[in-house]
Enzyme design. Structure first.
Site, mmCIF file in Angstrom:
data_model
loop_
_atom_site.group_PDB
_atom_site.id
_atom_site.type_symbol
_atom_site.label_atom_id
_atom_site.label_comp_id
_atom_site.label_asym_id
_atom_site.label_seq_id
_atom_site.Cartn_x
_atom_site.Cartn_y
_atom_site.Cartn_z
ATOM 1 N N ASP A 80 -11.977 -3.641 2.151
ATOM 2 C CA ASP A 80 -11.176 -4.615 1.405
ATOM 3 C C ASP A 80 -12.032 -5.883 1.443
ATOM 4 O O ASP A 80 -13.263 -5.775 1.616
ATOM 5 C CB ASP A 80 -9.793 -4.810 2.066
ATOM 6 C CG ASP A 80 -8.803 -5.565 1.174
ATOM 7 O OD1 ASP A 80 -8.194 -4.948 0.295
ATOM 8 O OD2 ASP A 80 -8.668 -6.804 1.326
ATOM 9 N N ASN A 120 -16.606 -6.711 -4.898
ATOM 10 C CA ASN A 120 -16.612 -5.308 -5.310
ATOM 11 C C ASN A 120 -15.718 -5.052 -6.529
ATOM 12 O O ASN A 120 -16.139 -4.429 -7.506
ATOM 13 C CB ASN A 120 -16.176 -4.426 -4.127
ATOM 14 C CG ASN A 120 -15.998 -2.983 -4.541
ATOM 15 O OD1 ASN A 120 -14.878 -2.515 -4.735
ATOM 16 N ND2 ASN A 120 -17.093 -2.271 -4.736
ATOM 17 N N LYS A 155 -2.761 -0.762 6.667
ATOM 18 C CA LYS A 155 -3.743 -1.822 6.373
ATOM 19 C C LYS A 155 -4.195 -2.421 7.691
ATOM 20 O O LYS A 155 -3.458 -2.363 8.678
ATOM 21 C CB LYS A 155 -3.107 -2.928 5.518
ATOM 22 C CG LYS A 155 -4.116 -3.806 4.803
ATOM 23 C CD LYS A 155 -4.552 -3.176 3.496
ATOM 24 C CE LYS A 155 -5.748 -3.880 2.895
ATOM 25 N NZ LYS A 155 -5.991 -3.371 1.523
ATOM 26 N N GLN A 179 0.825 -1.215 0.000
ATOM 27 C CA GLN A 179 0.000 0.000 0.000
ATOM 28 C C GLN A 179 0.859 1.265 0.000
ATOM 29 O O GLN A 179 0.459 2.283 -0.575
ATOM 30 C CB GLN A 179 -0.924 -0.020 1.230
ATOM 31 C CG GLN A 179 -2.133 0.894 1.119
ATOM 32 C CD GLN A 179 -3.304 0.262 0.382
ATOM 33 O OE1 GLN A 179 -3.616 -0.905 0.590
ATOM 34 N NE2 GLN A 179 -3.957 1.013 -0.494
ATOM 35 N N THR A 235 -12.173 0.770 -8.034
ATOM 36 C CA THR A 235 -11.075 -0.191 -8.199
ATOM 37 C C THR A 235 -11.238 -0.974 -9.508
ATOM 38 O O THR A 235 -10.296 -1.078 -10.309
ATOM 39 C CB THR A 235 -10.994 -1.154 -7.003
ATOM 40 O OG1 THR A 235 -11.038 -0.390 -5.803
ATOM 41 C CG2 THR A 235 -9.731 -1.972 -7.049
HETATM 42 P P1 NDP Z 1 -14.973 -8.671 -1.765
HETATM 43 O O1 NDP Z 1 -15.061 -9.209 -0.391
HETATM 44 O O2 NDP Z 1 -16.001 -7.723 -2.254
HETATM 45 O O3 NDP Z 1 -14.905 -9.856 -2.825
HETATM 46 C C1 NDP Z 1 -13.913 -10.812 -2.770
HETATM 47 C C2 NDP Z 1 -14.147 -11.838 -3.846
HETATM 48 O O4 NDP Z 1 -13.030 -12.700 -3.935
HETATM 49 C C3 NDP Z 1 -15.350 -12.709 -3.544
HETATM 50 O O5 NDP Z 1 -15.917 -13.155 -4.731
HETATM 51 C C4 NDP Z 1 -14.714 -13.848 -2.764
HETATM 52 O O6 NDP Z 1 -15.455 -15.049 -2.787
HETATM 53 C C5 NDP Z 1 -13.404 -14.015 -3.505
HETATM 54 N N1 NDP Z 1 -12.390 -14.533 -2.580
HETATM 55 C C6 NDP Z 1 -11.980 -13.953 -1.426
HETATM 56 N N2 NDP Z 1 -11.065 -14.724 -0.812
HETATM 57 C C7 NDP Z 1 -10.904 -15.789 -1.599
HETATM 58 C C8 NDP Z 1 -10.099 -16.933 -1.501
HETATM 59 N N3 NDP Z 1 -9.269 -17.136 -0.450
HETATM 60 N N4 NDP Z 1 -10.160 -17.830 -2.507
HETATM 61 C C9 NDP Z 1 -10.985 -17.630 -3.564
HETATM 62 N N5 NDP Z 1 -11.786 -16.561 -3.697
HETATM 63 C C10 NDP Z 1 -11.739 -15.657 -2.731
HETATM 64 O O7 NDP Z 1 -13.511 -8.018 -1.854
HETATM 65 P P2 NDP Z 1 -12.946 -6.986 -2.929
HETATM 66 O O8 NDP Z 1 -13.576 -7.188 -4.244
HETATM 67 O O9 NDP Z 1 -12.980 -5.655 -2.298
HETATM 68 O O10 NDP Z 1 -11.408 -7.426 -2.973
HETATM 69 C C11 NDP Z 1 -10.898 -8.340 -3.934
HETATM 70 C C12 NDP Z 1 -9.410 -8.147 -4.087
HETATM 71 O O11 NDP Z 1 -9.153 -6.799 -4.517
HETATM 72 C C13 NDP Z 1 -8.581 -8.307 -2.811
HETATM 73 O O12 NDP Z 1 -7.317 -8.817 -3.148
HETATM 74 C C14 NDP Z 1 -8.429 -6.874 -2.314
HETATM 75 O O13 NDP Z 1 -7.304 -6.730 -1.475
HETATM 76 C C15 NDP Z 1 -8.237 -6.158 -3.634
HETATM 77 N N6 NDP Z 1 -8.500 -4.726 -3.647
HETATM 78 C C16 NDP Z 1 -9.681 -4.201 -3.219
HETATM 79 C C17 NDP Z 1 -9.898 -2.853 -3.290
HETATM 80 C C18 NDP Z 1 -11.202 -2.237 -2.920
HETATM 81 O O14 NDP Z 1 -11.356 -1.038 -3.102
HETATM 82 N N7 NDP Z 1 -12.190 -2.998 -2.431
HETATM 83 C C19 NDP Z 1 -8.865 -1.921 -3.756
HETATM 84 C C20 NDP Z 1 -7.672 -2.584 -4.259
HETATM 85 C C21 NDP Z 1 -7.518 -3.930 -4.177
HETATM 86 P P3 NDP Z 1 -16.363 -15.448 -1.510
HETATM 87 O O15 NDP Z 1 -17.546 -14.548 -1.580
HETATM 88 O O16 NDP Z 1 -16.678 -16.873 -1.707
HETATM 89 O O17 NDP Z 1 -15.508 -15.206 -0.301
HETATM 90 O O1 2IT Z 2 -6.022 -2.504 -1.374
HETATM 91 C C1 2IT Z 2 -6.530 -1.368 -1.451
HETATM 92 O O2 2IT Z 2 -5.982 -0.459 -2.081
HETATM 93 C C2 2IT Z 2 -7.837 -1.157 -0.822
HETATM 94 N N1 2IT Z 2 -8.401 -2.100 -0.270
HETATM 95 C C3 2IT Z 2 -8.449 0.212 -0.814
HETATM 96 C C4 2IT Z 2 -7.878 1.028 0.306
HETATM 97 C C5 2IT Z 2 -8.518 2.372 0.519
HETATM 98 O O3 2IT Z 2 -8.084 3.029 1.482
HETATM 99 O O4 2IT Z 2 -9.407 2.779 -0.224
#
Ligand code: NDP
Ligand code: 2IT
Length: 461
Positions: free
Chosen positions: A181, A256, A141, A126, A225
């Site tokens: 996250d 998300n 984080k 980050q 994102t």
């Molecule tokens: P969500 O909780 O909204 O969604 C996560 C998704 O990934 C779900 O479909 C989930 O399935 C799946 N998932 C989570 N863990 C696992 C696992 N161990 N194995 C397989 N599938 C998995 O999270 P986000 O969409 O916010 O985050 C997804 C990724 O993006 C992460 O790596 C996060 O760090 C990264 N990220 C997020 C940001 C944000 O703004 N939200 C910004 C930058 C990066 P299930 O529902 O079955 O758990």
């Molecule tokens: O991994 C990431 O960049 C996030 N989960 C978003 C962090 C934030 O402060 O919006």
């Protein structure tokens, strides 16, 4: 024959490599068993060797030793009571990694796999990601090993209130600003904000980002994102005189990031044929119906397997790793860390993949990245490609400070500009330091330089 100049350059690289390897050895000793943290550190450190070769002053100032040691790590007990009256105890974390260029900033992850290694890898990434956005935000984080799956809204609320009762002692709109996250979305941010406000007796809107639109949230933060990842890939393709139009895309996850990556890819004329959750994936050769996925995941909180009930021609396959066997032009891993290993990377390459955009954090193993780079696949690394989320979080903070709200179009245009800048800054840094086309090296160096230069003038702190 080696010229005198080349000999000197080689010597400088050797010295820099020795320095970087030495600091890495200390990281291994000091953070034993934290494999995800080691992996993130290794990728970044290896990229920085040419920087230290050209700038020995950073070595003298101990920049690497300092940047890799969190300024502060907080762990705490989170007790809560379920709907049946049973007591549970989870562990809460916040790592405040670097405040060199702004208040600590980074999401909270609620997932049973959360431990110190996961939080530290995310926090370390980050720092450089936030620097790349061009916004004044440091790196942090946090999260918990709490599993929101299967919990009632009231259980989630009680957990969030207990978590915030401790976390509120360490955060603030000028100190540390958490967001979402994995497992933390609008519902959780609402409960966390309510408890923070109650304890502080003050409306400090900028203490959390990802808030609801009615109480200080920013338009386009939900989409940021996923949209940003697609904007970044679009820039990579544009440089090759190519685009998303007519491409077949595979997106992992259905949370998300995945949902809004699918939305933007569709808007750009691509066909997304698959997405997944932690149980399995769906394949829809007609193109994923995003309204169904949104209803299932954002509203009903159900499993992706249920997609086939509404679309019987689609296939559901148990197990999520197999999604990378589906032939595609563009792959957007948007679920979790290490979801693409070397074998999956080889299958993607054999099937003709042209571009990868990492929406998730560290979704490709170091070996998988090697495979992509060695086969000239356009590779958008996480800290560049998924920086749009935190970038719009910083825009949310800016709007909160000014007590104004920009339109969706204004925020989206700023997000687009930020992603284009990140692409060009990463590309230019890679060229300048001798690795043209390698956006892993380029993003690491471009992100690092701003933080290192701030550290250079702030004294040994
Ligand atoms: P969500 O909780 O909204 O969604 C996560 C998704 O990934 C779900 O479909 C989930 O399935 C799946 N998932 C989570 N863990 C696992 C696992 N161990 N194995 C397989 N599938 C998995 O999270 P986000 O969409 O916010 O985050 C997804 C990724 O993006 C992460 O790596 C996060 O760090 C990264 N990220 C997020 C940001 C944000 O703004 N939200 C910004 C930058 C990066 P299930 O529902 O079955 O758990
Ligand atoms: O991994 C990431 O960049 C996030 N989960 C978003 C962090 C934030 O402060 O919006």
């Amino acid at each position: 024959m080696t010229t005198l100049l080349e000999k000197e350059v080689n010597e400088e690289m050797e010295i820099a490599k020795g320095y970087v390897d030495g600091v890495y050895e200390t990281v291994l000793k000091r953070n034993q068993g934290e494999s995800e943290f080691h992996q993130a550190v290794k990728e970044i450190f290896d990229s920085l060797v040419p920087v230290f070769a050209q700038h020995p002053e950073y070595m003298k100032a101990g920049i690497l030793e300092r940047i890799v040691e969190p300024e502060r790590i907080i762990t705490f007990r989170v007790p809560w009571v379920d709907d049946q009256g049973n007591v549970h105890v989870n562990r809460g974390f916040r790592v405040q990694f670097s405040s060199a260029i702004g208040p600590y900033k980074g999401g909270l992850r609620f997932h049973p796999s959360v431990n110190a290694s996961i939080i530290k890898f995310l926090g370390f990434e980050q720092i450089l990601k936030n620097s790349l956005t061009g916004q004044p935000i440091g790196g942090g984080k946090g999260g918990s090993d709490f599993d929101p799956k299967g919990k009632s809204d009231m259980e989630v609320m009680r957990f969030c209130q207990s978590f915030m009762t401790e976390l509120c002692k360490h955060i603030g709109q000028d100190t540390d600003v958490p967001a979402g996250d994995i497992g933390v979305g609008g519902r959780e941010i609402g409960y966390l904000f309510g408890q923070y406000k109650r304890i502080r007796n003050a409306y400090e809107a900028g203490v959390l980002t990802g808030k609801g639109l009615g109480y200080g949230g920013s338009l386009a933060r939900t989409e940021a994102t996923g949209y940003g990842t697609v904007y970044f890939v679009q820039e990579m393709l544009k440089d090759q005189e190519d685009s998303f139009a007519g491409k077949t895309v595979v997106v992992s996850g259905s949370g998300n990031v995945a949902i809004y990556a699918i939305e933007k890819a569709h808007q750009f004329g691509a066909k997304v044929v698959a997405c997944s959750d932690s149980n399995g994936y769906i394949y829809d050769e007609n193109g994923i119906n995003l309204e169904t996925v949104k209803q299932l995941k954002e509203v009903d909180r159900k499993r992706i397997s249920e997609y086939v009930n509404a679309h019987p021609h689609a296939q559901y396959v148990e197990g999520c790793a197999g999604i990378w066997n589906i032939p595609c032009d563009i792959a957007l891993p948007c679920a979790t860390q290490n979801e693409i290993d070397e074998a999956s990377a080889k299958v993607l390459v054999a099937n003709g993949v042209k571009a990868i955009g990492e929406g998730a954090n560290m979704p490709s193993t170091l070996e998988a990245i090697e495979v992509f780079l060695n086969n000239n696949v356009l590779f958008g690394p996480a800290k560049a490609a998924n920086a749009g989320g935190v970038a719009v979080s910083a825009l949310e903070m800016a709007q909160n400070s000014q007590r104004i709200a920009w339109t969706f179009e204004e925020v989206d245009a700023k997000l687009h500009d930020i992603m284009v800048n990140i692409y060009h800054n990463s590309k230019n840094a890679a060229e300048k330091y001798g690795c043209p086309g390698n956006f892993v090296v380029g993003a690491n160096i471009a992100g690092f330089l701003k933080v290192a230069n701030a550290m250079m003038v702030q004294g040994i702190v």
